[in-house]
Design a protein around this motif. Structure first.
Motif, PDB file in Angstrom:
ATOM      1  N   UNK A   1     -15.568  25.549  15.744  1.00 39.88           N
ATOM      2  CA  UNK A   1     -14.105  25.457  15.816  1.00 39.88           C
ATOM      3  C   UNK A   1     -13.608  24.262  15.013  1.00 39.88           C
ATOM      4  N   UNK A   2     -12.305  24.236  14.745  1.00 36.70           N
ATOM      5  CA  UNK A   2     -11.731  23.112  14.007  1.00 36.70           C
ATOM      6  C   UNK A   2     -12.019  21.802  14.734  1.00 36.70           C
ATOM      7  N   UNK A   3     -12.316  20.730  14.004  1.00 33.96           N
ATOM      8  CA  UNK A   3     -12.580  19.447  14.657  1.00 33.96           C
ATOM      9  C   UNK A   3     -11.339  18.917  15.375  1.00 33.96           C
ATOM     10  N   UNK A   4     -11.569  18.076  16.354  1.00 35.04           N
ATOM     11  CA  UNK A   4     -10.455  17.424  17.033  1.00 35.04           C
ATOM     12  C   UNK A   4      -9.750  16.473  16.079  1.00 35.04           C
ATOM     13  N   UNK A   5      -8.476  16.239  16.340  1.00 34.82           N
ATOM     14  CA  UNK A   5      -7.713  15.236  15.612  1.00 34.82           C
ATOM     15  C   UNK A   5      -7.831  13.913  16.358  1.00 34.82           C
ATOM     16  N   UNK A   6      -8.099  12.851  15.625  1.00 32.56           N
ATOM     17  CA  UNK A   6      -8.270  11.540  16.252  1.00 32.56           C
ATOM     18  C   UNK A   6      -7.618  10.466  15.384  1.00 32.56           C
ATOM     19  N   UNK A   7      -7.528   9.272  15.922  1.00 32.64           N
ATOM     20  CA  UNK A   7      -6.951   8.171  15.159  1.00 32.64           C
ATOM     21  C   UNK A   7      -7.891   7.784  14.022  1.00 32.64           C
ATOM     22  N   UNK A   8      -7.315   7.155  13.012  1.00 32.66           N
ATOM     23  CA  UNK A   8      -8.103   6.767  11.846  1.00 32.66           C
ATOM     24  C   UNK A   8      -9.103   5.688  12.247  1.00 32.66           C
TER      25      UNK A   8
ATOM     26  N   UNK B   1     -11.977   2.003   5.305  1.00 32.47           N
ATOM     27  CA  UNK B   1     -10.532   1.844   5.372  1.00 32.47           C
ATOM     28  C   UNK B   1     -10.196   0.463   5.920  1.00 32.47           C
ATOM     29  N   UNK B   2      -9.346  -0.257   5.182  1.00 34.11           N
ATOM     30  CA  UNK B   2      -8.944  -1.605   5.602  1.00 34.11           C
ATOM     31  C   UNK B   2      -7.530  -1.646   6.144  1.00 34.11           C
ATOM     32  N   UNK B   3      -6.675  -0.699   5.697  1.00 35.77           N
ATOM     33  CA  UNK B   3      -5.275  -0.748   6.105  1.00 35.77           C
ATOM     34  C   UNK B   3      -4.726   0.661   6.297  1.00 35.77           C
ATOM     35  N   UNK B   4      -3.833   0.789   7.269  1.00 33.53           N
ATOM     36  CA  UNK B   4      -3.106   2.033   7.504  1.00 33.53           C
ATOM     37  C   UNK B   4      -1.633   1.691   7.608  1.00 33.53           C
ATOM     38  N   UNK B   5      -0.812   2.237   6.682  1.00 34.24           N
ATOM     39  CA  UNK B   5       0.603   1.895   6.629  1.00 34.24           C
ATOM     40  C   UNK B   5       1.439   3.164   6.515  1.00 34.24           C
ATOM     41  N   UNK B   6       2.640   3.149   7.116  1.00 37.60           N
ATOM     42  CA  UNK B   6       3.569   4.244   6.819  1.00 37.60           C
ATOM     43  C   UNK B   6       3.880   4.244   5.327  1.00 37.60           C
ATOM     44  N   UNK B   7       4.148   5.407   4.776  1.00 33.09           N
ATOM     45  CA  UNK B   7       4.397   5.474   3.337  1.00 33.09           C
ATOM     46  C   UNK B   7       5.602   4.618   2.975  1.00 33.09           C
ATOM     47  N   UNK B   8       5.365   3.617   2.109  1.00 34.52           N
ATOM     48  CA  UNK B   8       6.421   2.723   1.663  1.00 34.52           C
ATOM     49  C   UNK B   8       5.940   2.051   0.382  1.00 34.52           C
ATOM     50  N   UNK B   9       6.570   2.375  -0.728  1.00 27.92           N
ATOM     51  CA  UNK B   9       6.109   1.892  -2.027  1.00 27.92           C
ATOM     52  C   UNK B   9       6.209   0.369  -2.102  1.00 27.92           C
ATOM     53  N   UNK B  10       7.298  -0.214  -1.576  1.00 23.34           N
ATOM     54  CA  UNK B  10       7.466  -1.663  -1.663  1.00 23.34           C
ATOM     55  C   UNK B  10       6.365  -2.396  -0.892  1.00 23.34           C
ATOM     56  N   UNK B  11       6.029  -1.886   0.297  1.00 18.67           N
ATOM     57  CA  UNK B  11       4.977  -2.526   1.086  1.00 18.67           C
ATOM     58  C   UNK B  11       3.627  -2.409   0.379  1.00 18.67           C
ATOM     59  N   UNK B  12       3.381  -1.259  -0.223  1.00 16.07           N
ATOM     60  CA  UNK B  12       2.120  -1.083  -0.944  1.00 16.07           C
ATOM     61  C   UNK B  12       2.056  -2.027  -2.130  1.00 16.07           C
ATOM     62  N   UNK B  13       3.142  -2.148  -2.870  1.00 11.64           N
ATOM     63  CA  UNK B  13       3.171  -3.029  -4.035  1.00 11.64           C
ATOM     64  C   UNK B  13       2.904  -4.473  -3.623  1.00 11.64           C
ATOM     65  N   UNK B  14       3.516  -4.913  -2.515  1.00  6.74           N
ATOM     66  CA  UNK B  14       3.317  -6.286  -2.050  1.00  6.74           C
ATOM     67  C   UNK B  14       1.876  -6.507  -1.611  1.00  6.74           C
ATOM     68  N   UNK B  15       1.291  -5.541  -0.923  1.00  5.78           N
ATOM     69  CA  UNK B  15      -0.080  -5.688  -0.456  1.00  5.78           C
ATOM     70  C   UNK B  15      -1.049  -5.768  -1.633  1.00  5.78           C
ATOM     71  N   UNK B  16      -0.838  -4.923  -2.638  1.00  8.10           N
ATOM     72  CA  UNK B  16      -1.726  -4.923  -3.804  1.00  8.10           C
ATOM     73  C   UNK B  16      -1.597  -6.222  -4.592  1.00  8.10           C
TER      74      UNK B  16
END
Length: 423
Positions: A276-283, A335-350
């Motif tokens: 069966x399909x795998x369970x969904x879990x947190x990252x 995986x080191x980071x999990x963020x809501x999609x936001x280009x400005x936040x990604x740009x600052x983190x990078x």
């Protein structure tokens, strides 16, 4: 028939000598080379030789280099031919089934026929197009396999395959009206055809041909809908170096109705178990990207079970787990980071981390990787991977990097020797 004259000229001693002379000609030098050679050879022969040299160079990406240097190609035949590694895998499977003769219908330039012959299988190679059949015949001779390969110019729908141990059908999967590939013609047409009944010849005809032999392999597009796969067929999806190349419907195997994903080189094969399909879990700490053949075969559940993981979203084929496990069926990332999609936040983190080399992967996102890369303008000495995806239905960015290779499980310790020293 006009196409045959330039090709036949290449098979003459003059043509073969010219092919040797133009081998390795750089594109920038072609005009000067052609001008010089036309003083001693006909313009048609020079053009044919230079064109063939270009095709041979391109074919080296699909064929063994030593073969590509000796073989002959047409533009459409080279594009549609099977990669040698995939053809060899299929030929070995047929040989393991006890097949010693095969009718190769829609043989094209003969790539599969060559693999069959090298596996010790006698081949009837059929193609309707006169030039393509001549090229296949020349390739069999060039590689010393003409004693095992009989090339026949014919419409495959008029060939009786009942006297052969197996049937192999590789139909055309491109459209294009009169320019499209006819049954067994090897000629390119328009766009890809996704409906198996739109193949030339259609899947229904190929299934009838398969029923006339003890074993069969029918090459189909990797995106074939699972619901049209007939009962009793073993379905195999094949990738090479991480790229999905094709799907094959097998008949006459010991696993009718089964599904498998085969990864080359190797091969490594993941068999379907109907999970069966795998369970969904947190990252978790690790994200696994299944091989395309695993995804196409609908075997993500089997891969997740091997990894002890679950899905990040019920509609996304990314597996996550807290433990790093070695697997050939998926690429692993830490995986080191999990963020809501936001280009400005990604740009600052990078920018904060000095990331100048950014790999963008997406699944379940409408954002184009190049568009995102332009917006964040990565700069710096470090590298990172960003996944644009959904987690539990929400647009999400996962940032990480390829995980180090996990150590394989240790081999079991040998049993202690008997006390009396006997074995």
């Amino acid at each position: 028939m006009n196409d045959l004259l330039p090709f036949h000229s290449l098979l003459t001693p003059e043509g073969r000598a010219l092919l040797d002379e133009v081998r390795g000609t750089a594109p920038a030098d072609e005009l000067a080379v052609a001008t010089r050679l036309r003083r001693e050879h006909s313009p048609g022969l020079v053009s044919a030789a230079l064109g063939q040299a270009r095709l041979r160079e391109r074919a080296a990406a699909k064929f063994v280099a030593q073969d590509a240097e000796r073989m002959f190609f047409t533009p459409g035949g080279m594009e549609q031919s099977t990669r040698t590694s995939v053809a060899t895998h299929r030929a070995r499977r047929l040989h393991a089934l006890g097949v010693r003769s095969v009718a190769d219908l829609c043989c094209g330039i003969g790539g599969d026929a060559i693999a069959f012959a090298r596996a010790g299988i006698r081949v009837l190679a059929v193609d309707r197009d006169p030039l393509t059949a001549e090229v296949a015949r020349a390739n069999a001779a060039a590689l010393g396999l003409d004693g095992l390969i009989e090339v026949r110019e014919a419409d495959v729908t008029e060939v009786d395959p009942s006297g052969w141990d197996a049937v192999f059908v590789d139909p055309a999967r491109r459209g294009g009206g009169t320019g499209g590939k006819r049954p067994g013609s090897g000629r390119p047409g328009g766009g890809r055809i996704f409906d198996p009944e739109g193949y030339s010849p259609p899947l229904s005809w190929a299934l009838q041909a398969a029923a006339a032999a003890p074993a069969a392999a029918l090459k189909v597009a990797p995106g074939i809908p699972h619901e049209v796969i007939p009962d009793g067929a073993e379905a195999e999806w094949i990738s090479d170096g991480g790229d999905v190349k094709e799907a094959v419907l097998w008949f006459g195997t010991d696993a009718p109705g089964s599904v498998r994903a085969t990864l080359l080189p190797g091969p490594r094969t993941l068999l379907g178990r109907g999970l069966p399909d795998p369970d969904v879990r947190s990252v978790g700490q690790y994200l696994y990207e299944p091989d395309g053949a695993v995804i196409r075969a609908h075997l993500v559940a089997e891969a997740a079970a091997e990894l002890g993981g679950g899905l990040i979203d019920p509609t996304i084929a990314y597996v996550t787990a807290d433990e790093l496990r070695a697997t050939p069926y998926a690429t692993s990332y830490r995986i080191t980071d999990q963020l809501p999609f936001n280009v400005k936040k990604l740009k600052a983190l990078l920018r904060e981390r000095g990331v100048g080399t950014l790999t963008v992967k997406k699944r379940g996102s409408a954002v184009e990787p190049e568009e995102l890369r332009r917006k964040v303008r990565p700069h710096g000495p470090n590298a990172a991977t960003v996944f644009l995806t959904r987690v539990a239905g929400a647009p999400t960015m996962l940032i990480g990097a390829p995980a180090p290779a996990a150590a394989p499980a240790p081999a079991p310790a040998p049993a202690p020797a008997p006390a009396d020293g006997t074995s």
